[in-house]
Design a protein around this motif. Sequence first.
Motif, PDB file in Angstrom:
ATOM      1  N   ASP A  91       0.942  -1.115   0.103  1.00 51.61           N
ATOM      2  CA  ASP A  91      -0.467   0.015  -0.142  1.00 51.61           C
ATOM      3  C   ASP A  91       0.492   1.322   0.179  1.00 51.61           C
ATOM      4  O   ASP A  91       0.002   2.291  -0.014  1.00 51.61           O
ATOM      5  N   ASP A  92       2.100   0.844  -0.632  1.00 51.65           N
ATOM      6  CA  ASP A  92       2.969   1.578  -0.106  1.00 51.65           C
ATOM      7  C   ASP A  92       3.521   2.068  -1.365  1.00 51.65           C
ATOM      8  O   ASP A  92       5.162   3.055  -1.336  1.00 51.65           O
ATOM      9  N   GLN A 139      -8.842  -3.766  -0.033  1.00 53.21           N
ATOM     10  CA  GLN A 139      -8.487  -2.748   1.205  1.00 53.21           C
ATOM     11  C   GLN A 139      -7.002  -3.053   2.297  1.00 53.21           C
ATOM     12  O   GLN A 139      -7.397  -4.275   3.180  1.00 53.21           O
ATOM     13  N   LYS A 189      -5.472  -2.831   5.866  1.00 48.47           N
ATOM     14  CA  LYS A 189      -5.138  -2.059   7.280  1.00 48.47           C
ATOM     15  C   LYS A 189      -5.584  -0.742   7.177  1.00 48.47           C
ATOM     16  O   LYS A 189      -4.552   0.309   6.462  1.00 48.47           O
ATOM     17  N   LYS A 190      -6.319  -0.097   8.319  1.00 44.36           N
ATOM     18  CA  LYS A 190      -6.521   1.126   8.489  1.00 44.36           C
ATOM     19  C   LYS A 190      -7.276   2.171   7.226  1.00 44.36           C
ATOM     20  O   LYS A 190      -6.994   3.710   7.018  1.00 44.36           O
ATOM     21  N   GLY A 191      -7.730   1.363   6.648  1.00 48.29           N
ATOM     22  CA  GLY A 191      -8.559   1.828   5.236  1.00 48.29           C
ATOM     23  C   GLY A 191      -7.721   2.511   4.631  1.00 48.29           C
ATOM     24  O   GLY A 191      -8.112   3.226   3.211  1.00 48.29           O
ATOM     25  N   ARG A 192      -6.596   1.685   4.249  1.00 47.74           N
ATOM     26  CA  ARG A 192      -5.423   2.432   3.144  1.00 47.74           C
ATOM     27  C   ARG A 192      -6.528   1.137   1.930  1.00 47.74           C
ATOM     28  O   ARG A 192      -6.437   0.409   2.024  1.00 47.74           O
TER      29      ARG A 192
END
Length: 393
Positions: A253-254, A281, A283-286
């Motif tokens: 996600d990064d 999707q 964790k933390k909605g990322r």
Amino acid sequence: MRIAIIDPAAGISGDMTLGALLSLGVPASWLQELPARLGLANVGVTIRDVRRAGVGCKQVEFAIPEQPHGRHVGELVRLVQGASVSDWVKERAVRAFRLVGEAEGKVHGVAPEKVHLHEVGAVDAVLDIVGAIEGFERLGVDAVYHWPVAVGTGWVEAAHGKLPVPAPATALLLEGLDVATDGPAVGEATTPTGAVLLRVLSAGAPPAQWRMAGSGWGAGQRDPKEYPNALRILVAEEAAEAGRVVLLATDVDDMSPEYVEPLRQALLAAGALDVQTWSVQMKKGRQGFRVEAMAPEPLAEAVTAELFRHSTTAGVRRWVAERATLPRHQVTVRLDGVPVRVKVLEQAGGGGVRVKPEYEDVLAAARALGKPPIDVARAVERDAAALVAKTKE
């Protein structure tokens, strides 16, 4: 799956590779037309039937006229990029010359693109590298593998005196490849051209089980009595029992999505059979994406290494699976002179065949011919189906 296995038990060079491909049935007319297609004028091509220690081989020699000057590796890369060859050939040939530039540049302390190849040697390198890569394309195999490569023993003459075998640039190009040390080859058995062809063509050691379909021999220039100074290439069908694959998956996600395609290309170049990505999707909605690659068991480590190298992931999940596939082989058809590779799938129970043009080849042909890709694909499918039907008569 139809595969080729390079057997460099007596070493490998560009001309030996070309000879073995011709021995396997790649048409001589293709090689004779190659210099003109590369824009190399007045180059003669001689193909002979010779023997090496009693083994019948094909020998290839290029008659290259005097050249006014040598060429830098950067010039040769640009020549290949503008050549009338498929994208599959072009990508591997460009990578080969860049690897040669990096190796020679490291030895001589110059920038890779500024490495200078001398007059006749530069033309010979282009013909050998582009010709060998395109020859495997014409052979119609789905994958290329190799056994350990003989490097020879002793010393080789260089511009500044004698050098130990393998010569410095060849040694750098052989990094990561298994080397055979117990063979009879004396002198320089593997040239820089031969080493770089293994680097850009081969996926490593062959699968554990396969069925022999044919073999061809390409002669080297020397003719010792003790062993056949020749390269052997085997053509085989991968056995169904060798269908185990490793699935590799990771979520990130990064990482910018624009770097997903270079990641996919790197995984495929390392031997992945397929690469898929989709949005997830995390964790933390990322928002992120999942990358899943399928690789043959022997190449799982190499594909995993590329996944770490070309992405921001810190961990990869792996599991082994069995893959069932239809029998398949590859043919090449020419649409208005432009080659397009086509996958031929044989339906179970005598249900006929399906033909599927290679997507990248279709796009390249569409650009070359100025036609819509879908029209090119339909025409290639028609010609491939007719070709397959004719071979079965």
